[in-house]
Design a protein around this motif. Structure first.
Motif, PDB file in Angstrom:
ATOM      1  N   PHE A  93       0.872  -1.287  -0.085  1.00 42.12           N
ATOM      2  CA  PHE A  93       0.148   0.043  -0.047  1.00 42.12           C
ATOM      3  C   PHE A  93       0.918   1.087  -0.163  1.00 42.12           C
ATOM      4  O   PHE A  93       1.706   1.317   0.880  1.00 42.12           O
ATOM      5  CB  PHE A  93      -0.810   0.108   1.323  1.00 42.12           C
ATOM      6  CG  PHE A  93      -1.836   0.964   1.037  1.00 42.12           C
ATOM      7  CD1 PHE A  93      -1.731   2.325   1.914  1.00 42.12           C
ATOM      8  CD2 PHE A  93      -2.908   1.199   0.213  1.00 42.12           C
ATOM      9  CE1 PHE A  93      -2.677   3.349   2.039  1.00 42.12           C
ATOM     10  CE2 PHE A  93      -3.792   2.106   0.277  1.00 42.12           C
ATOM     11  CZ  PHE A  93      -3.611   3.345   1.325  1.00 42.12           C
ATOM     12  N   ASN A  98      -2.643   6.187  -2.153  1.00 46.62           N
ATOM     13  CA  ASN A  98      -3.951   5.470  -1.700  1.00 46.62           C
ATOM     14  C   ASN A  98      -4.004   4.376  -2.558  1.00 46.62           C
ATOM     15  O   ASN A  98      -5.201   3.891  -2.676  1.00 46.62           O
ATOM     16  CB  ASN A  98      -5.093   6.406  -1.379  1.00 46.62           C
ATOM     17  CG  ASN A  98      -4.704   7.525  -0.492  1.00 46.62           C
ATOM     18  OD1 ASN A  98      -4.231   7.060   0.596  1.00 46.62           O
ATOM     19  ND2 ASN A  98      -5.515   8.533  -0.775  1.00 46.62           N
ATOM     20  N   LYS A  99      -3.070   3.751  -2.981  1.00 47.49           N
ATOM     21  CA  LYS A  99      -3.283   2.727  -3.846  1.00 47.49           C
ATOM     22  C   LYS A  99      -2.707   1.147  -3.564  1.00 47.49           C
ATOM     23  O   LYS A  99      -1.469   1.367  -2.773  1.00 47.49           O
ATOM     24  CB  LYS A  99      -2.917   3.061  -5.320  1.00 47.49           C
ATOM     25  CG  LYS A  99      -3.643   3.818  -6.288  1.00 47.49           C
ATOM     26  CD  LYS A  99      -3.189   4.472  -7.380  1.00 47.49           C
ATOM     27  CE  LYS A  99      -3.930   5.317  -7.961  1.00 47.49           C
ATOM     28  NZ  LYS A  99      -3.285   5.768  -9.374  1.00 47.49           N
ATOM     29  N   PHE A 100      -3.083   0.205  -3.816  1.00 48.25           N
ATOM     30  CA  PHE A 100      -2.373  -0.931  -3.534  1.00 48.25           C
ATOM     31  C   PHE A 100      -1.691  -1.546  -4.955  1.00 48.25           C
ATOM     32  O   PHE A 100      -2.101  -1.542  -5.866  1.00 48.25           O
ATOM     33  CB  PHE A 100      -3.470  -2.238  -3.307  1.00 48.25           C
ATOM     34  CG  PHE A 100      -3.784  -1.901  -1.782  1.00 48.25           C
ATOM     35  CD1 PHE A 100      -4.952  -1.301  -1.387  1.00 48.25           C
ATOM     36  CD2 PHE A 100      -3.022  -2.531  -0.700  1.00 48.25           C
ATOM     37  CE1 PHE A 100      -5.206  -1.309  -0.115  1.00 48.25           C
ATOM     38  CE2 PHE A 100      -3.407  -2.521   0.691  1.00 48.25           C
ATOM     39  CZ  PHE A 100      -4.711  -1.860   1.040  1.00 48.25           C
ATOM     40  N   TYR A 101      -0.671  -2.171  -4.726  1.00 46.33           N
ATOM     41  CA  TYR A 101       0.136  -2.844  -5.964  1.00 46.33           C
ATOM     42  C   TYR A 101       0.543  -4.200  -5.481  1.00 46.33           C
ATOM     43  O   TYR A 101       1.032  -4.472  -4.488  1.00 46.33           O
ATOM     44  CB  TYR A 101       1.572  -2.125  -6.124  1.00 46.33           C
ATOM     45  CG  TYR A 101       1.373  -0.713  -6.754  1.00 46.33           C
ATOM     46  CD1 TYR A 101       1.124   0.539  -6.014  1.00 46.33           C
ATOM     47  CD2 TYR A 101       0.961  -0.466  -8.162  1.00 46.33           C
ATOM     48  CE1 TYR A 101       0.792   1.482  -6.247  1.00 46.33           C
ATOM     49  CE2 TYR A 101       0.475   1.053  -8.626  1.00 46.33           C
ATOM     50  CZ  TYR A 101       0.583   1.924  -7.538  1.00 46.33           C
ATOM     51  OH  TYR A 101       0.293   3.170  -8.182  1.00 46.33           O
ATOM     52  N   PHE A 102       0.033  -5.221  -6.516  1.00 44.60           N
ATOM     53  CA  PHE A 102       0.435  -6.461  -6.130  1.00 44.60           C
ATOM     54  C   PHE A 102       1.414  -7.185  -7.149  1.00 44.60           C
ATOM     55  O   PHE A 102       1.784  -6.518  -8.183  1.00 44.60           O
ATOM     56  CB  PHE A 102      -0.814  -7.418  -6.364  1.00 44.60           C
ATOM     57  CG  PHE A 102      -1.946  -7.433  -5.425  1.00 44.60           C
ATOM     58  CD1 PHE A 102      -2.687  -6.150  -5.322  1.00 44.60           C
ATOM     59  CD2 PHE A 102      -1.962  -8.430  -4.637  1.00 44.60           C
ATOM     60  CE1 PHE A 102      -3.760  -6.118  -4.457  1.00 44.60           C
ATOM     61  CE2 PHE A 102      -2.999  -8.484  -3.699  1.00 44.60           C
ATOM     62  CZ  PHE A 102      -3.909  -7.474  -3.410  1.00 44.60           C
TER      63      PHE A 102
ATOM     64  N   TYR B  31     -12.634   1.697   3.796  1.00 47.13           N
ATOM     65  CA  TYR B  31     -11.586   1.463   2.421  1.00 47.13           C
ATOM     66  C   TYR B  31     -12.200   0.285   1.769  1.00 47.13           C
ATOM     67  O   TYR B  31     -12.241  -0.679   2.120  1.00 47.13           O
ATOM     68  CB  TYR B  31     -10.218   1.589   2.573  1.00 47.13           C
ATOM     69  CG  TYR B  31      -9.341   1.488   1.284  1.00 47.13           C
ATOM     70  CD1 TYR B  31      -9.268   0.365   0.407  1.00 47.13           C
ATOM     71  CD2 TYR B  31      -8.614   2.739   1.007  1.00 47.13           C
ATOM     72  CE1 TYR B  31      -8.483   0.587  -0.558  1.00 47.13           C
ATOM     73  CE2 TYR B  31      -7.907   2.669  -0.073  1.00 47.13           C
ATOM     74  CZ  TYR B  31      -7.669   1.662  -0.800  1.00 47.13           C
ATOM     75  OH  TYR B  31      -7.072   1.631  -1.984  1.00 47.13           O
ATOM     76  N   TYR B  35     -10.219  -4.802  -8.141  1.00 48.27           N
ATOM     77  CA  TYR B  35      -9.450  -5.359  -8.824  1.00 48.27           C
ATOM     78  C   TYR B  35      -9.740  -6.305  -9.956  1.00 48.27           C
ATOM     79  O   TYR B  35     -11.079  -6.860  -9.855  1.00 48.27           O
ATOM     80  CB  TYR B  35      -8.428  -6.097  -7.833  1.00 48.27           C
ATOM     81  CG  TYR B  35      -7.803  -5.310  -6.697  1.00 48.27           C
ATOM     82  CD1 TYR B  35      -8.568  -5.456  -5.492  1.00 48.27           C
ATOM     83  CD2 TYR B  35      -6.797  -4.679  -6.686  1.00 48.27           C
ATOM     84  CE1 TYR B  35      -8.021  -4.699  -4.303  1.00 48.27           C
ATOM     85  CE2 TYR B  35      -6.132  -4.115  -5.709  1.00 48.27           C
ATOM     86  CZ  TYR B  35      -6.928  -4.308  -4.468  1.00 48.27           C
ATOM     87  OH  TYR B  35      -6.318  -3.374  -3.294  1.00 48.27           O
ATOM     88  N   LEU B  43      -2.995  -9.021 -10.166  1.00 49.00           N
ATOM     89  CA  LEU B  43      -3.800  -8.140  -9.776  1.00 49.00           C
ATOM     90  C   LEU B  43      -3.605  -6.726 -10.066  1.00 49.00           C
ATOM     91  O   LEU B  43      -2.703  -6.300  -9.345  1.00 49.00           O
ATOM     92  CB  LEU B  43      -3.993  -8.215  -8.168  1.00 49.00           C
ATOM     93  CG  LEU B  43      -4.934  -9.730  -7.757  1.00 49.00           C
ATOM     94  CD1 LEU B  43      -4.450 -10.448  -6.628  1.00 49.00           C
ATOM     95  CD2 LEU B  43      -6.541  -9.146  -7.377  1.00 49.00           C
ATOM     96  N   GLN B  45      -5.394  -2.664  -9.527  1.00 51.72           N
ATOM     97  CA  GLN B  45      -6.324  -2.027  -8.983  1.00 51.72           C
ATOM     98  C   GLN B  45      -7.232  -1.317  -9.929  1.00 51.72           C
ATOM     99  O   GLN B  45      -6.448  -0.332 -10.794  1.00 51.72           O
ATOM    100  CB  GLN B  45      -6.066  -1.207  -7.850  1.00 51.72           C
ATOM    101  CG  GLN B  45      -7.070  -0.614  -6.870  1.00 51.72           C
ATOM    102  CD  GLN B  45      -6.414   0.028  -5.573  1.00 51.72           C
ATOM    103  OE1 GLN B  45      -5.166   0.604  -5.608  1.00 51.72           O
ATOM    104  NE2 GLN B  45      -7.024  -0.021  -4.342  1.00 51.72           N
ATOM    105  N   TYR B  48     -10.926   2.525  -6.052  1.00 56.13           N
ATOM    106  CA  TYR B  48     -11.052   2.650  -4.971  1.00 56.13           C
ATOM    107  C   TYR B  48     -11.770   3.599  -4.221  1.00 56.13           C
ATOM    108  O   TYR B  48     -12.234   4.818  -4.770  1.00 56.13           O
ATOM    109  CB  TYR B  48      -9.363   2.578  -4.096  1.00 56.13           C
ATOM    110  CG  TYR B  48      -8.617   3.683  -4.317  1.00 56.13           C
ATOM    111  CD1 TYR B  48      -7.847   3.997  -5.376  1.00 56.13           C
ATOM    112  CD2 TYR B  48      -8.844   4.912  -3.354  1.00 56.13           C
ATOM    113  CE1 TYR B  48      -7.208   5.244  -5.314  1.00 56.13           C
ATOM    114  CE2 TYR B  48      -8.171   6.081  -3.255  1.00 56.13           C
ATOM    115  CZ  TYR B  48      -7.340   6.187  -4.336  1.00 56.13           C
ATOM    116  OH  TYR B  48      -6.609   7.357  -4.557  1.00 56.13           O
ATOM    117  N   MET B  50     -12.209   5.634  -0.337  1.00 57.20           N
ATOM    118  CA  MET B  50     -11.809   5.957   1.071  1.00 57.20           C
ATOM    119  C   MET B  50     -12.818   5.970   2.008  1.00 57.20           C
ATOM    120  O   MET B  50     -12.730   5.670   3.292  1.00 57.20           O
ATOM    121  CB  MET B  50     -11.001   7.298   0.998  1.00 57.20           C
ATOM    122  CG  MET B  50      -9.392   7.286   0.184  1.00 57.20           C
ATOM    123  SD  MET B  50      -8.209   6.119   0.624  1.00 57.20           S
ATOM    124  CE  MET B  50      -7.701   7.172   2.373  1.00 57.20           C
TER     125      MET B  50
END
Lengths: 112, 117
Positions: A93, A98-102, B31, B35, B43, B45, B48, B50
């Motif tokens: 994160f 404010n983003k997720f990376y996999f 949150y 995905y 995966l 995104q 999203y 908040m």
């Protein structure tokens, strides 16, 4: 853009072996790092989460470490079992975005 | 039971026919996220949120819309689906940030497999 790499892409080990899965990332400004397990055709199950201020987390036979300075995290699985066979993913994160990376995951096969 | 639910689980549709995939969580999480998972790409995104009425683009938002009118629901809308949107979709939620490991942990729904012909 954050790049997340997991090596190896696949791993096959005999039951009982201790093993290490790797996750590397390019941006050290992470907020937290989470390890997941995904079984075929299923959703993701959270295993461990390490906050950026922490160095490691443990749960049962699992231990995850985080080294932000080198851009690396490892998931250590002790005494592997056939039931551990799954794909393991790491996710970061990034607070600024404010983003997720996999990562793409490591597919683990533990042979009886 | 604390969970994230998605519906439908499987969907076959045709190009251009609008569809909505619903996502709901019962954990009062702030949150929420969508995905897509594709072979070789992992995966990624899509969008999203908040909190209620606060949504933003992820890395692959083109062709998708979302809304967050209630805290528990976060539907994904494909206004005019195309074959390149064929994928496995996941919804996820977490309590928020700065709340410790439990609050920051993401919980995933079971996935929606979409085929666009």
């Amino acid at each position: 853009k954050q790049e997340v790499t997991q090596i190896p892409a696949a791993l096959s080990v005999p039951e009982g072996e201790n093993l290490v899965l790797n996750c590397s990332f390019t941006d050290s400004a992470i907020y937290n790092l989470q390890w997941f397990r995904q079984d075929p055709g299923k959703g993701l199950t959270s295993l461990l989460l390490i906050q950026s201020s922490q160095r490691e987390q443990t749960s049962g036979r699992l231990n995850a470490s985080l080294d932000k300075s080198s851009g690396r995290s490892t998931l250590y699985i002790a005494a592997s079992q056939p039931g551990d066979s799954a794909t393991y993913l790491c996710a970061l994160f990034i607070y600024n975005f404010n983003k997720f990376y996999f990562g793409s995951g490591t597919k683990l096969n533990v042979k009886p | 039971e604390a969970q994230v639910t998605q519906n439908p689980r499987y969907l076959i549709t045709v190009t251009g026919k609008k569809l909505t995939v619903t996502c709901s969580q019962n954990m009062n999480h702030e949150y929420m996220s969508w995905y897509r998972q594709d072979p070789g790409l992992g995966l990624r995104q899509i969008y999203y949120s908040m909190n209620v009425e606060a949504t933003d683009k992820g890395d692959v938002p083109e062709g998708y819309k979302v809304s967050r009118k209630e805290k528990r629901n976060f539907p994904l809308i494909l206004e005019s689906p195309s074959p390149n949107q064929t994928s496995l979709y996941f919804c996820a939620s977490s309590a928020g940030l700065a709340g410790g490991t439990e609050q920051e942990t993401q919980y995933f729904g079971p996935g929606t497999r979409l085929l666009v012909l």
